[in-house]
Design a protein around this motif. Sequence first.
Motif, PDB file in Angstrom:
ATOM      1  N   UNK A 121       1.057  -1.088  -0.059  1.00  0.00           N
ATOM      2  CA  UNK A 121       0.137   0.074  -0.061  1.00  0.00           C
ATOM      3  C   UNK A 121       0.812   1.505  -0.071  1.00  0.00           C
ATOM      4  N   UNK A 122       1.901   1.275   0.836  1.00  0.00           N
ATOM      5  CA  UNK A 122       2.669   2.620   1.026  1.00  0.00           C
ATOM      6  C   UNK A 122       3.566   2.831  -0.048  1.00  0.00           C
ATOM      7  N   UNK A 123       3.736   1.625  -0.978  1.00  0.00           N
ATOM      8  CA  UNK A 123       4.804   2.131  -2.022  1.00  0.00           C
ATOM      9  C   UNK A 123       4.125   2.089  -3.203  1.00  0.00           C
ATOM     10  N   UNK A 124       2.495   2.231  -3.226  1.00  0.00           N
ATOM     11  CA  UNK A 124       1.748   2.274  -4.441  1.00  0.00           C
ATOM     12  C   UNK A 124       1.803   3.764  -4.826  1.00  0.00           C
ATOM     13  N   UNK A 125       1.782   4.169  -6.217  1.00  0.00           N
ATOM     14  CA  UNK A 125       1.940   5.694  -6.631  1.00  0.00           C
ATOM     15  C   UNK A 125       0.505   6.154  -6.318  1.00  0.00           C
ATOM     16  N   UNK A 126      -0.610   5.557  -6.276  1.00  0.00           N
ATOM     17  CA  UNK A 126      -1.714   6.059  -5.979  1.00  0.00           C
ATOM     18  C   UNK A 126      -2.020   6.652  -4.444  1.00  0.00           C
ATOM     19  N   UNK A 127      -1.167   5.700  -3.399  1.00  0.00           N
ATOM     20  CA  UNK A 127      -1.055   6.160  -2.207  1.00  0.00           C
ATOM     21  C   UNK A 127      -0.119   7.489  -2.116  1.00  0.00           C
ATOM     22  N   UNK A 128       0.763   7.505  -2.798  1.00  0.00           N
ATOM     23  CA  UNK A 128       1.743   8.678  -2.741  1.00  0.00           C
ATOM     24  C   UNK A 128       1.035  10.029  -3.078  1.00  0.00           C
ATOM     25  N   UNK A 166      -2.332  10.504  -3.006  1.00  0.00           N
ATOM     26  CA  UNK A 166      -3.062  10.655  -1.890  1.00  0.00           C
ATOM     27  C   UNK A 166      -2.562  11.542  -0.657  1.00  0.00           C
ATOM     28  N   UNK A 167      -1.415  10.674  -0.459  1.00  0.00           N
ATOM     29  CA  UNK A 167      -0.663  11.362   0.834  1.00  0.00           C
ATOM     30  C   UNK A 167      -0.390  12.768   0.624  1.00  0.00           C
ATOM     31  N   UNK A 168       0.269  13.143  -0.729  1.00  0.00           N
ATOM     32  CA  UNK A 168       0.484  14.521  -0.917  1.00  0.00           C
ATOM     33  C   UNK A 168      -0.698  15.422  -0.873  1.00  0.00           C
ATOM     34  N   UNK A 169      -1.587  15.049  -1.575  1.00  0.00           N
ATOM     35  CA  UNK A 169      -2.948  15.739  -1.617  1.00  0.00           C
ATOM     36  C   UNK A 169      -3.452  16.028  -0.065  1.00  0.00           C
ATOM     37  N   UNK A 170      -3.224  15.220   0.733  1.00  0.00           N
ATOM     38  CA  UNK A 170      -3.493  15.450   2.181  1.00  0.00           C
ATOM     39  C   UNK A 170      -2.625  16.583   2.702  1.00  0.00           C
ATOM     40  N   UNK A 171      -1.298  16.323   2.457  1.00  0.00           N
ATOM     41  CA  UNK A 171      -0.350  17.337   2.872  1.00  0.00           C
ATOM     42  C   UNK A 171      -0.874  18.732   2.278  1.00  0.00           C
ATOM     43  N   UNK A 172      -1.248  18.845   0.965  1.00  0.00           N
ATOM     44  CA  UNK A 172      -1.803  20.232   0.386  1.00  0.00           C
ATOM     45  C   UNK A 172      -3.018  20.543   1.161  1.00  0.00           C
ATOM     46  N   UNK A 173      -3.835  19.912   1.657  1.00  0.00           N
ATOM     47  CA  UNK A 173      -5.072  20.060   2.043  1.00  0.00           C
ATOM     48  C   UNK A 173      -4.432  20.765   3.369  1.00  0.00           C
ATOM     49  N   UNK A 174      -3.754  20.194   4.252  1.00  0.00           N
ATOM     50  CA  UNK A 174      -3.404  20.642   5.519  1.00  0.00           C
ATOM     51  C   UNK A 174      -2.706  21.842   5.592  1.00  0.00           C
ATOM     52  N   UNK A 175      -1.902  22.273   4.536  1.00  0.00           N
ATOM     53  CA  UNK A 175      -1.270  23.206   4.354  1.00  0.00           C
ATOM     54  C   UNK A 175      -2.293  24.681   4.126  1.00  0.00           C
ATOM     55  N   UNK A 176      -3.299  24.245   2.989  1.00  0.00           N
ATOM     56  CA  UNK A 176      -4.343  25.256   2.808  1.00  0.00           C
ATOM     57  C   UNK A 176      -5.229  25.657   4.034  1.00  0.00           C
ATOM     58  N   UNK A 177      -5.580  24.527   4.612  1.00  0.00           N
ATOM     59  CA  UNK A 177      -6.257  24.725   5.916  1.00  0.00           C
ATOM     60  C   UNK A 177      -5.630  25.683   7.044  1.00  0.00           C
ATOM     61  N   UNK A 178      -4.558  25.233   7.326  1.00  0.00           N
ATOM     62  CA  UNK A 178      -3.831  25.939   8.244  1.00  0.00           C
ATOM     63  C   UNK A 178      -3.648  27.575   7.770  1.00  0.00           C
ATOM     64  N   UNK A 179      -3.261  27.583   6.734  1.00  0.00           N
ATOM     65  CA  UNK A 179      -2.952  29.135   6.077  1.00  0.00           C
ATOM     66  C   UNK A 179      -4.106  29.844   6.153  1.00  0.00           C
ATOM     67  N   UNK A 180      -5.111  29.160   5.485  1.00  0.00           N
ATOM     68  CA  UNK A 180      -6.478  30.167   5.438  1.00  0.00           C
ATOM     69  C   UNK A 180      -7.016  30.370   6.649  1.00  0.00           C
ATOM     70  N   UNK A 181      -6.811  29.400   7.728  1.00  0.00           N
ATOM     71  CA  UNK A 181      -7.417  29.459   9.115  1.00  0.00           C
ATOM     72  C   UNK A 181      -6.617  30.756   9.769  1.00  0.00           C
ATOM     73  N   UNK A 182      -5.408  30.987   9.564  1.00  0.00           N
ATOM     74  CA  UNK A 182      -4.562  31.827  10.152  1.00  0.00           C
ATOM     75  C   UNK A 182      -4.885  33.104   9.619  1.00  0.00           C
ATOM     76  N   UNK A 228      -9.269  25.531  -4.468  1.00  0.00           N
ATOM     77  CA  UNK A 228      -8.857  24.187  -3.946  1.00  0.00           C
ATOM     78  C   UNK A 228      -9.730  23.012  -3.977  1.00  0.00           C
ATOM     79  N   UNK A 229     -10.526  23.476  -5.130  1.00  0.00           N
ATOM     80  CA  UNK A 229     -11.591  22.469  -5.572  1.00  0.00           C
ATOM     81  C   UNK A 229     -11.055  21.336  -6.511  1.00  0.00           C
ATOM     82  N   UNK A 230      -9.775  21.408  -6.968  1.00  0.00           N
ATOM     83  CA  UNK A 230      -9.233  20.403  -7.600  1.00  0.00           C
ATOM     84  C   UNK A 230      -8.021  19.835  -6.963  1.00  0.00           C
ATOM     85  N   UNK A 231      -7.152  18.954  -7.503  1.00  0.00           N
ATOM     86  CA  UNK A 231      -6.058  18.429  -6.959  1.00  0.00           C
ATOM     87  C   UNK A 231      -5.161  19.173  -7.576  1.00  0.00           C
ATOM     88  N   UNK A 232      -4.974  19.804  -8.732  1.00  0.00           N
ATOM     89  CA  UNK A 232      -4.088  20.727  -9.546  1.00  0.00           C
ATOM     90  C   UNK A 232      -4.282  22.159  -8.596  1.00  0.00           C
TER      91      UNK A 232
END
Length: 134
Positions: A39-46, A48-64, A83-87
């Motif tokens: 699972x962890x070495x799968x490109x799809x998971x990678x 997904x993980x990057x998108x989760x990091x992006x969401x957290x950055x956006x959430x924290x930045x906009x909250x501040x 922020x409605x798309x991955x791109x």
Amino acid sequence: MDSVQLNQLADRIDGAFGSDMPFTDRTLSDGDIDTLNRVFSDAGYQRYLQDQVNRQIIRDYLTNAVLLNIISDEQLERLTAHAGSTEGRSELSLYMLMSSVEQAGNLPLGPQPEPLQSLNRRPGGPPHLNLIRS
């Protein structure tokens, strides 16, 4: 630093973090470990993980930015719509990492982000960046 190899820089920073924290409190069987490795070495998971990091950055930045009264409701709407798309999330998080919260109202976003393109990396090759001029 005059010349930097990105993989060496990343290794140096990763080494400063120390060992990873365990993600489970129980002992894992060999089958569990094999499954997790798949699972962890799968490109799809990678992705997904990057998108989760992006969401957290956006959430924290906009909250501040909202808590500090730096952006208006209209600006928040424009940024969250982007922020409605991955791109869009990738573009926003990159700008947010390179900008202070005080610059939130001036993030240089286009109307629609361009689709991301995968890098053509060769196995074992060093990471590289392509600068895109606007």
